[in-house]
Design a protein around this motif. Structure first.
Motif, PDB file in Angstrom:
ATOM      1  N   ASN A   5       0.812  -1.206   0.000  1.00 14.70           N
ATOM      2  CA  ASN A   5       0.000   0.000   0.000  1.00 14.70           C
ATOM      3  C   ASN A   5       0.856   1.272   0.000  1.00 14.70           C
ATOM      4  O   ASN A   5       1.434   1.633   1.014  1.00 14.70           O
ATOM      5  CB  ASN A   5      -0.908  -0.025   1.232  1.00 14.70           C
ATOM      6  N   LYS A   7      -0.531   4.366  -0.758  1.00 13.66           N
ATOM      7  CA  LYS A   7      -1.619   5.315  -1.017  1.00 13.66           C
ATOM      8  C   LYS A   7      -1.173   6.765  -0.874  1.00 13.66           C
ATOM      9  O   LYS A   7      -1.834   7.661  -1.375  1.00 13.66           O
ATOM     10  CB  LYS A   7      -2.815   5.029  -0.124  1.00 13.66           C
ATOM     11  N   ARG A  55      -5.309   3.502  -6.591  1.00 20.27           N
ATOM     12  CA  ARG A  55      -5.848   2.171  -6.267  1.00 20.27           C
ATOM     13  C   ARG A  55      -5.845   1.231  -7.472  1.00 20.27           C
ATOM     14  O   ARG A  55      -6.543   0.238  -7.509  1.00 20.27           O
ATOM     15  CB  ARG A  55      -7.267   2.230  -5.690  1.00 20.27           C
ATOM     16  N   GLU A  96      -8.627  -1.411 -11.239  1.00 21.08           N
ATOM     17  CA  GLU A  96      -8.673  -0.978  -9.850  1.00 21.08           C
ATOM     18  C   GLU A  96      -8.554  -2.210  -8.956  1.00 21.08           C
ATOM     19  O   GLU A  96      -9.016  -3.296  -9.307  1.00 21.08           O
ATOM     20  CB  GLU A  96      -9.966  -0.223  -9.564  1.00 21.08           C
ATOM     21  N   THR A  98      -9.889  -3.207  -5.935  1.00 22.58           N
ATOM     22  CA  THR A  98     -11.036  -3.901  -5.350  1.00 22.58           C
ATOM     23  C   THR A  98     -11.773  -4.780  -6.367  1.00 22.58           C
ATOM     24  O   THR A  98     -11.989  -5.971  -6.109  1.00 22.58           O
ATOM     25  CB  THR A  98     -11.987  -2.908  -4.661  1.00 22.58           C
ATOM     26  N   LEU A 111      -7.786  -7.004   4.348  1.00 22.90           N
ATOM     27  CA  LEU A 111      -8.451  -6.399   3.186  1.00 22.90           C
ATOM     28  C   LEU A 111      -9.943  -6.726   3.222  1.00 22.90           C
ATOM     29  O   LEU A 111     -10.453  -7.433   2.354  1.00 22.90           O
ATOM     30  CB  LEU A 111      -7.828  -6.910   1.883  1.00 22.90           C
ATOM     31  N   ASN A 114     -12.015  -6.445   0.213  1.00 19.66           N
ATOM     32  CA  ASN A 114     -10.916  -6.124  -0.710  1.00 19.66           C
ATOM     33  C   ASN A 114     -10.631  -4.626  -0.775  1.00 19.66           C
ATOM     34  O   ASN A 114     -10.319  -4.075  -1.824  1.00 19.66           O
ATOM     35  CB  ASN A 114     -11.150  -6.754  -2.078  1.00 19.66           C
ATOM     36  N   GLN A 115     -10.745  -3.994   0.392  1.00 19.96           N
ATOM     37  CA  GLN A 115     -10.391  -2.585   0.561  1.00 19.96           C
ATOM     38  C   GLN A 115      -9.380  -2.500   1.701  1.00 19.96           C
ATOM     39  O   GLN A 115      -9.338  -3.364   2.568  1.00 19.96           O
ATOM     40  CB  GLN A 115     -11.637  -1.773   0.898  1.00 19.96           C
ATOM     41  N   TYR A 116      -8.592  -1.438   1.718  1.00 23.71           N
ATOM     42  CA  TYR A 116      -7.592  -1.258   2.762  1.00 23.71           C
ATOM     43  C   TYR A 116      -8.244  -1.150   4.136  1.00 23.71           C
ATOM     44  O   TYR A 116      -9.249  -0.470   4.300  1.00 23.71           O
ATOM     45  CB  TYR A 116      -6.794   0.030   2.556  1.00 23.71           C
ATOM     46  N   SER A 117      -7.654  -1.781   5.128  1.00 23.77           N
ATOM     47  CA  SER A 117      -8.078  -1.592   6.513  1.00 23.77           C
ATOM     48  C   SER A 117      -7.152  -0.552   7.151  1.00 23.77           C
ATOM     49  O   SER A 117      -6.106  -0.205   6.578  1.00 23.77           O
ATOM     50  CB  SER A 117      -8.018  -2.911   7.284  1.00 23.77           C
TER      51      SER A 117
END
Length: 152
Positions: A5, A7, A55, A96, A98, A111, A114-117
């Motif tokens: 990541n 970001k 992303r 992307e 996700t 995830l 399937n998104q960042y925690s």
């Protein structure tokens, strides 16, 4: 394969001028956070995809084991560790993250959906994306095939 990541779009080439090919870094503090325990699983020859603020998943690297870099004035978290890598493939269409991970039914505790925690920086997806087709020097190959290729 590992997902990394970035970001915040860290400029690794600008930060780590003395080390060629840095693709990612983590501080001692980040590594000690259990959210990033997968960092300890990275070893020489693993595949990784660094995901920026967009992303999108685009570039696959064959990476080194983490290397201790040291402290950098003005950087938080203590000693920094880096991995270097060589571009070995591109993901066609730069999808992307996700939707691509959902397509392959990827599951990882860091995830959700399937998104960042929170605090997430690295996830070992193992072989979950092995069927993904990527473009390498040899043409269109699966990640499983790419893992077996000798990179020069």
């Amino acid at each position: 394969m590992f997902i990394l990541n970035n970001k915040d779009n860290r400029d690794y080439k600008g930060i780590f001028t003395g080390v060629e090919g840095v693709v990612f870094d983590l501080s001692e503090k980040q590594i000690s956070n259990k959210v990033n325990s997968d960092w300890l699983e990275i070893s020489e020859g693993d595949l990784a995809c660094v995901i920026s603020a967009s992303r999108k998943m685009s570039t696959i690297y064959k990476v080194s084991s983490p290397i201790e870099y040291g402290e950098i004035k003005g950087e938080k978290g203590g000693v920094l560790y880096v991995i270097t890598g060589k571009v070995v493939a591109k993901i066609p269409g730069e999808p992307e993250m996700t939707p691509l991970l959902n397509k392959f039914n990827v599951l990882h505790r860091r995830l959700p959906g399937n998104q960042y925690s929170n605090g997430f920086n690295v996830a070992n997806l193992g072989s979950q994306l092995d069927a993904l087709q990527v473009k390498s020097r040899a043409g269109l190959v699966s990640l499983a095939e790419l893992k077996c290729q000798e990179i020069v």
